[in-house]
Design a protein around this motif. Sequence first.
Motif, PDB file in Angstrom:
ATOM      1  N   CYS A 175       0.826  -1.203   0.000  1.00 52.36           N
ATOM      2  CA  CYS A 175       0.000   0.000   0.000  1.00 52.36           C
ATOM      3  C   CYS A 175       0.860   1.252   0.000  1.00 52.36           C
ATOM      4  CB  CYS A 175      -0.882  -0.073   1.240  1.00 52.36           C
ATOM      5  SG  CYS A 175      -2.079   1.224   1.426  1.00 52.36           S
ATOM      6  N   GLN A 334      -0.997   4.939  -5.949  1.00 54.26           N
ATOM      7  CA  GLN A 334      -0.659   3.592  -6.439  1.00 54.26           C
ATOM      8  C   GLN A 334      -0.235   3.487  -7.904  1.00 54.26           C
ATOM      9  OE1 GLN A 334       0.096   1.985  -4.178  1.00 54.26           O
ATOM     10  NE2 GLN A 334      -1.317   2.197  -2.484  1.00 54.26           N
ATOM     11  N   GLY A 371      -2.837   5.044   1.733  1.00 55.53           N
ATOM     12  CA  GLY A 371      -4.087   4.519   1.222  1.00 55.53           C
ATOM     13  C   GLY A 371      -4.995   4.096   2.347  1.00 55.53           C
ATOM     14  N   GLN A 372      -4.462   3.264   3.244  1.00 49.81           N
ATOM     15  CA  GLN A 372      -5.306   2.746   4.304  1.00 49.81           C
ATOM     16  C   GLN A 372      -5.445   3.742   5.446  1.00 49.81           C
ATOM     17  OE1 GLN A 372      -4.984  -1.762   4.941  1.00 49.81           O
ATOM     18  NE2 GLN A 372      -3.044  -1.137   4.073  1.00 49.81           N
ATOM     19  N   ARG A 658      -9.098   0.451  -8.152  1.00 52.07           N
ATOM     20  CA  ARG A 658     -10.281   0.625  -7.311  1.00 52.07           C
ATOM     21  C   ARG A 658     -11.442   1.312  -8.000  1.00 52.07           C
ATOM     22  NH1 ARG A 658      -5.774   0.350  -4.749  1.00 52.07           N
ATOM     23  NH2 ARG A 658      -5.820  -0.513  -2.656  1.00 52.07           N
ATOM     24  N   HIS A 664     -11.335  -2.459  -1.014  1.00 57.74           N
ATOM     25  CA  HIS A 664     -10.509  -3.668  -1.034  1.00 57.74           C
ATOM     26  C   HIS A 664     -11.279  -4.939  -1.344  1.00 57.74           C
ATOM     27  CE1 HIS A 664      -7.478  -1.337   1.595  1.00 57.74           C
ATOM     28  NE2 HIS A 664      -7.615  -0.857   0.397  1.00 57.74           N
TER      29      HIS A 664
HETATM   30 MO    MO Z   1      -3.626   0.501   0.081  1.00 54.06          MO
END
Ligand code: MO
Length: 829
Positions: A175, A334, A371-372, A658, A664
């Motif tokens: 990530c 990403q 990202g997370q 995405r 996810h």
């Molecule tokens: Mo991610």
Amino acid sequence: MDASVDRIARPWGSRTPYGRHEAWPTRVDTHLAQGVEPDDVQRWVQSASILHSDGDAMDIAVKDGGIVGVRGRAADRVNHGRLGPKDLFGWQANSSPDRLTRPLIREGGRLVECDWDTAMERVVARSRELLDERGPGSIGFYTSGQLFLEEYYTLAVLARAGIGTNHLDGNTRLCTATAGEALKESFGCDGQPGTYDDIDHMDVMVLFGHNIAETQPVQWMRILDRLDGTDPPRLICVDPRPTRVARKATVHLAPRAGTNVALLNALLHEVIRAGHIDREYIDAHTVGFDELAAAVEDCTPEWAAAICDVPVDRIRRAADIIGSAERLLSTVLQGVYQSHQATAAAVQVNNLHLIRGMLGRPGAGVLQMNGQPTAQNTRECGANGDLPGFRNWQNDAHVADLAKVWNVEPETIPHYGPPTHAMQMFRYAEQGSIRMLWISGTNPAVSLPELGRIRSILAQERLFVVVQDLFLTETAQLADVVLPAATWGEKTGALTNADRTVHLSDKAVEPPGEAKPDLDIFLDYAARMDFRDKDGGPLITWHDPESAFEAWKRCSAGRPCDYTGLSHEKLRGTSGIQWPCNERFPEGTERLYTDGISWAGPQVCESYGKDLVTGASQEAVDYRAANPDGKAMLKPSAYLPPHEAPSEEHPFQLTTGRTIYHFHTRTKTGRAPQLNSAAPEVWVEASTVDADGLGFHEGDLMEVATPRGALRARLRVTDIRPGLLFVPFHYGYWDTPTGHGPGDGTPGRAANETTITDWDPVSKQPLFKTAAAALRLVERGGGASAPAPTTTASAPARPAGVPATEGGPSAHAGQTEGPEWRERNGAGA
Ligand SMILES: [Mo]
Ligand SMILES: Nc1nc2c(c(=O)[nH]1)N[C@H]1C(S)=C(S)[C@@H](COP(=O)(O)OP(=O)(O)OC[C@H]3O[C@@H](n4cnc5c(=O)[nH]c(N)nc54)[C@H](O)[C@@H]3O)O[C@H]1N2
Ligand SMILES: Nc1nc2c(c(=O)[nH]1)N[C@H]1C(S)=C(S)[C@@H](COP(=O)(O)OP(=O)(O)OC[C@H]3O[C@@H](n4cnc5c(=O)[nH]c(N)nc54)[C@H](O)[C@@H]3O)O[C@H]1N2
């Protein structure tokens, strides 16, 4: 307010325009379950989103002991009240009937329910056995970017000092390992230089491989509001797909996948050639300018245009705009991080800013994005292949300092080599040196590359797999012990977003059945294992989220991510607060490096850097020689082609990513009805040029195949760059008839059936964005549409001559498009 707006059809809601240097207006977004009125809500409990890295602050609505909705927090610096579609609807998954409510253990090949004692004793017995027989290196921990700070810190202490293993990493490896690495390479240390408030002040914003409209929709609302206000900014979008960002951009560069370094080198070349550099800043704050200038001397726009397959004049225009920006803001995600030269490319973005002196001032900043939701915490707590508090594993003084905080001998903490990265941990498990793998808050049987291989590693008899999750995921189905976890809304903890804003998420409701917070599970394990410090006292002295936070504060003291000025209590009430927050900065810190580079000195830096081609770690002596005064480092990199080029057999490039409606592997968003019906099934995107050329039509059932494996998906024909396919990676197997992966005649569905076991040599982040693939027709669709959203980058290509405002896909969102998109795709183009 936006209560009447259908936020599935119009994900970004309506506009609240504002001008440059003005404050972003507040707009409070709310969603309550059907039939629940605001007056029915008994309690509002403070929290923030955990379905992306934005950190959108919200209150959870509670009625009769259950969650009944959410409301954005108006006072918060990050979102000013706004929420995205996943924030508005995703909470419904908490009360899914298929939540895990009791532990499971494998008996006679089947997973059966048991009590906590039985499950934990099985984990403890196996841990003890392995420690006795094979030592600490036989045990590995693979965690998440979705737990809370207190949980990672506890895990880091028990793994690194309790077990004494070097094998602890997060899914953050997949990530934002590159974000951390790029910051270390340029600034000596992790830590986001910029802040979201830079959006209010910039005049030029460049987004590199970042579909912010779908992946951080609230900041996209902010950008849209600026575009509609006075003195709007210019956007440059570098993305091979026709994202919303691309449609709004002044310049859209749609490069061949995997060619970011070539493009960036040409941008650096042009900026230097045109003299758009800040000599004073370069001399005062950087080392390496001459090497960088020499390295890009031949990287002309013509050279890059041929590699990237984008028009030369568009590269020039982009370079001009970047070169003439008064306040430049860049984001990277990403499209850069998940490719073969991930760190090398991300570092060139830092270089663009450094040579233009675009750092540490309102509007001038870099956001090497996360990202997370809690990836930043995974990194700073030392659960992502680094030592806690951004300490340098190669610096004995840092290790000794950490040992002092933990009251253990320095030798207890493994630092003989770099902490093991996730891809290497799976290789060790495959080869048999890791015999126990404890997986918490991640679903590798869908999210890691080359799933056939991952399934066979996890299914091995000799590997003892513990999975800690909310659901019986594809991964949990392969476990020996499954531990039911409580999640967001059911436990308290702190989380830090991509711009260093720390929020508190309070417990609103009880977890289902016997499910427990991850912190409690880790503390229980530590107690049963009886981990001790060097004086024989308990290694872990805390017992709840607040005492864990206090322990972490001691570990972070004096480090770049200093939390000593924060507490759970201080985080309750108004807005989130950006670290460092300490005696000197009691209200937090908006921007790093406002006054030069602070954490690059040889004594203090988190890393001595790596070779950008091989990834080899450099030594302290090299670092000291190259950067004695601790300045920012301008590291050049030559372009290298992607590892897998299209061939006759696999003529397409394949990229994955995405959509706005899913998170996810869909364990939460697939269980939220509004989100799931917006994107119910996997699809594959191809360009009109390719579809027309091959006689494929929208809705046809296709097979996408690479040397690793294949999947089936309906075709969506879009304005994606010709030669490129896109597959969303959200769709695994838990909601398919068989419930598990392909085989026995069942075709694949997950994007990662096709991806490759390969990674960026510097950050070790796997490559999800560049593979070579074949596209084959399985069955005609008969005119039905693919199950793909029409509001987003996956919108169908507009029929020739239909302007955006007359029924084209973007009319859906009611927004006008950028000049370049109109020029290229509008009527008569
Ligand atoms: Mo991610
Ligand atoms: N809706 C939603 N939001 C999310 C998430 C989610 O699952 N769903 N996940 C969160 C997480 S963990 C993350 S990491 C972020 C990810 O957020 P993003 O990075 O924005 O999302 P991706 O779709 O993975 O990739 C972004 C873009 O990279 C482009 N790309 C592909 N190859 C290349 C290339 O070679 N060069 C360039 N320049 N671009 C390329 C793709 O076309 C794609 O549009 O999103 C976060 N937010
Ligand atoms: N092909 C392809 N693959 C990719 C990517 C891509 O772009 N393309 N992106 C990569 C990226 S950036 C990421 S971040 C990963 C994400 O990959 P994963 O981390 O595997 O994806 P998630 O579905 O978020 O898995 C999180 C799991 O944790 C569980 N969970 C949620 N909350 C909690 C909690 O509080 N406690 C516990 N114990 N469990 C919880 C969820 O039910 C879920 O099973 O995927 C990577 N894989």
